[in-house]
Design an enzyme around this catalytic site. Structure first.
Site, PDB file in Angstrom:
ATOM      1  N   LYS A  44      36.301  50.182  40.934  1.00 10.84           N
ATOM      2  CA  LYS A  44      37.471  49.332  40.717  1.00 10.84           C
ATOM      3  C   LYS A  44      38.197  49.178  42.055  1.00 10.84           C
ATOM      4  O   LYS A  44      37.989  49.955  42.985  1.00 10.84           O
ATOM      5  CB  LYS A  44      38.374  49.874  39.617  1.00 10.84           C
ATOM      6  CG  LYS A  44      38.990  51.226  39.885  1.00 10.84           C
ATOM      7  CD  LYS A  44      40.224  51.460  39.036  1.00 10.84           C
ATOM      8  CE  LYS A  44      39.989  51.576  37.561  1.00 10.84           C
ATOM      9  NZ  LYS A  44      41.261  51.571  36.792  1.00 10.84           N
ATOM     10  N   LEU A  72      45.274  45.649  38.874  1.00  3.73           N
ATOM     11  CA  LEU A  72      44.640  46.466  39.916  1.00  3.73           C
ATOM     12  C   LEU A  72      45.160  47.895  39.975  1.00  3.73           C
ATOM     13  O   LEU A  72      45.345  48.476  41.041  1.00  3.73           O
ATOM     14  CB  LEU A  72      44.786  45.763  41.284  1.00  3.73           C
ATOM     15  CG  LEU A  72      44.102  44.384  41.342  1.00  3.73           C
ATOM     16  CD1 LEU A  72      44.563  43.608  42.565  1.00  3.73           C
ATOM     17  CD2 LEU A  72      42.593  44.502  41.313  1.00  3.73           C
ATOM     18  N   CYS A 129      43.430  38.269  45.984  1.00  6.54           N
ATOM     19  CA  CYS A 129      44.785  38.822  45.926  1.00  6.54           C
ATOM     20  C   CYS A 129      45.773  37.939  46.678  1.00  6.54           C
ATOM     21  O   CYS A 129      45.432  37.349  47.700  1.00  6.54           O
ATOM     22  CB  CYS A 129      44.803  40.200  46.562  1.00  6.54           C
ATOM     23  SG  CYS A 129      43.699  41.323  45.719  1.00  6.54           S
ATOM     24  N   VAL A 190      31.435  35.281  41.108  1.00  8.90           N
ATOM     25  CA  VAL A 190      32.848  35.008  41.322  1.00  8.90           C
ATOM     26  C   VAL A 190      33.723  36.062  40.670  1.00  8.90           C
ATOM     27  O   VAL A 190      33.269  36.815  39.810  1.00  8.90           O
ATOM     28  CB  VAL A 190      33.242  33.621  40.737  1.00  8.90           C
ATOM     29  CG1 VAL A 190      32.612  32.515  41.550  1.00  8.90           C
ATOM     30  CG2 VAL A 190      32.906  33.497  39.262  1.00  8.90           C
ATOM     31  N   THR A 265      32.394  42.158  32.304  1.00  9.60           N
ATOM     32  CA  THR A 265      33.045  42.256  30.993  1.00  9.60           C
ATOM     33  C   THR A 265      32.146  42.837  29.905  1.00  9.60           C
ATOM     34  O   THR A 265      32.634  43.519  28.996  1.00  9.60           O
ATOM     35  CB  THR A 265      33.548  40.855  30.593  1.00  9.60           C
ATOM     36  OG1 THR A 265      34.543  40.472  31.549  1.00  9.60           O
ATOM     37  CG2 THR A 265      34.141  40.813  29.209  1.00  9.60           C
TER      38      THR A 265
END
Ligand SMILES: Cc1cc2nc3c(=O)[nH]c(=O)nc-3n(C[C@H](O)[C@H](O)[C@H](O)COP(=O)(O)O)c2cc1C
Length: 312
Positions: A44, A72, A129, A190, A265
């Site tokens: 992550k 995040l 970001c 992406v 996902t």
């Protein structure tokens, strides 16, 4: 059968990785998944300081997908190096550390911290970001901002630099070329698509930050198109991401030009999703007499379109 692929000088035992933000720090999955058997795991996002993330609610299921506004949340780069990385090394996982920040200096600081850790194969720069020094403009949405970020990261990086592109752009070719020109070693694409969810009963937004990131099978055709367009624009190896749920999906991304893929996902649906995609890819190769998985990359047939099927 040889499933191995090379990405920017990193040899992966196969082309199927777990995507950032959907597989924790990897160690959470050690009892469920053979981490050493995957092509790799992308951690992550890691920041300079620990971050608490956004307030709840953070996830909302949509038709064939999911919106997230996790924000995040993470333990910070230094804590990752001292508390998670040693275990990942013991487990034999190929680790790609996902990096983000609010300023170029933040990204550089995270990379410097990670440089000191043993057992990281490459960095993946999350360019989706907002840059707080540029009025919140997203790094990856502007070719010039992106090039500045990539060049600064490349200067300090002791490891190959994968740049992860945002799909929320007018031209993926333009940002892909900017990243390549600034020294990226590979591109992954992406990230999530900006979406919005409204609750019709209460007439309220579903998320505190209103906008959220859409992911999952709903975005697969969009992501596949962007990978194909990036393939026409740059020479760099590409990692394809977006709604990959089956081995066939992985094959489609490789045919469109990806050297490897990441499963995101679907790990929420089934923690073994990445492993399952890998097994199915292997079966696909066996069924088609493909001896080297890397031969699938860009191996499209230019014959007439086939149509048919449901595409599901
Ligand atoms: C809950 C969640 C958290 C994510 N966190 C990150 C992150 O920290 N860094 C990043 O680069 N991408 C992050 N992503 C994006 C995924 O890695 C992936 O690019 C995107 O979800 C599309 O792939 P998918 O449809 O297979 O999920 C996150 C996605 C989700 C769903």
């Amino acid at each position: 059968m040889d499933l191995s692929v090379d990405i920017a000088g990193v040899r992966l035992r196969n082309p199927v990785l777990a995507a950032s933000g959907t597989f924790g720090y990897g160690v959470e999955f050690e009892d469920i998944v053979n981490l050493a058997g995957l092509g790799g795991i992308v951690t992550k996002g890691l920041s300079r300081e620990p971050m608490a993330g956004n307030p709840s609610p953070r996830l909302f299921e949509t038709a064939a997908g999911m919106l997230n506004s996790v924000g995040l949340q993470n333990i910070g780069a230094a804590a990752f190096v001292s508390t998670r990385l040693p275990r990942l090394r013991q487990l034999g996982a190929v680790v790609i550390a996902n990096v983000f920040g609010e300023t170029v200096a933040d990204y550089v600081a995270v990379i410097e911290t990670l440089n000191a850790g043993e057992g990281i194969a490459a960095y993946e720069l999350n360019a989706s970001c907002p840059n707080t020094e540029c009025g919140g403009m997203v790094f990856g949405a502007d070719a010039k901002l992106l090039a500045e970020l990539v060049a600064a990261a490349k200067r300090v990086s002791r490891r190959p630099l994968i740049v992860k592109l945002s799909p929320n752009v007018a031209s993926i070719a333009e940002v892909a070329r900017a990243a390549e020109g600034a020294g990226a070693d590979a591109l992954s694409l992406v990230n999530t698509f900006l979406g919005l969810a409204i609750d019709p009963e209460t007439r309220r937004f579903r998320f505190a930050r209103r906008m959220a990131g859409l992911s999952g099978p709903a975005i697969k055709p969009l992501a596949l198109r962007l990978v194909y367009e990036a393939r026409q624009a740059v020479q760099l190896p590409l990692l394809g991401i977006g709604g990959i749920a089956t081995g066939q999906d992985a094959v489609e991304f490789m045919l469109a030009g990806a050297s490897a893929v990441q499963v995101g996902t679907m790990n929420f649906w089934d923690p073994k999703a990445t492993e399952n995609v890998l097994r199915e890819l292997e079966r696909f190769c066996r069924r088609h007499g493909i001896e080297q998985a890397r031969a699938l990359t860009s191996a499209l047939d230019s014959g007439p379109p086939t149509g048919g099927g449901t595409g599901a």
